[in-house]
Design a protein around this motif. Sequence first.
Motif: not given
Length: 219
Positions: A163-188
Amino acid sequence: MRTITVKGTGNVSARPDYIILSLNIETLSKTYDRAMSEATERIERLQGAAVCVGYHKEDLKTTSFDVQTRYENVKDRQGNYKREFVGYACSYRLKLAFDFDSKQLAKVISAIADCGAKPELSIAFTVRNPSAVSEKLLISATENARAKAEILCKASGSTLGQLLNIDYNWGELNVYSRTSYEVEDCIQPLMAMSKCSAPEIEPDDIDVSDTVAFTWEIQ
């Protein structure tokens, strides 16, 4: 020297085990003191709601605080527009994070709806230890790259060398579920008046992928 460069793709699926509640409170008043006092009162209501469901008020963390002057364009009798002072807008962003528990989440949401603070509420499902997911992802990408390289070498009558070389662009992973849960203040307020508690949910698994490029000597 002959070389081969292969890009390995890693894929990992993880079940969410951590919840992050984001709460945004904004007040608007003609005076600075009134805007601040209203914001403080609503935050104290949120802290009380957190205590009611088993947390300390210190568990409700402030992520940002902002105060701005607000103006709007108003037309006068001559039809000309002028800027008119509306008031001071005070904005607090807070978060409450805890281990995933669908029943506990329902209790928290119901308590927030009942406390009268009326925050803008959004919920994200993630993992407590993102670095563990990242480690599995890199291992997966490495194994994928080596498997590809060995297949290519075998097909071409070559042997995979050092093995001669490893090329990796270290970045922040988006480790979040695609499930969204939002409640508007007027609904509360409607949630607070309802006899039904917030629904229990099971968020979708978190799917993440990443790539790493490897260069080997071939013989």
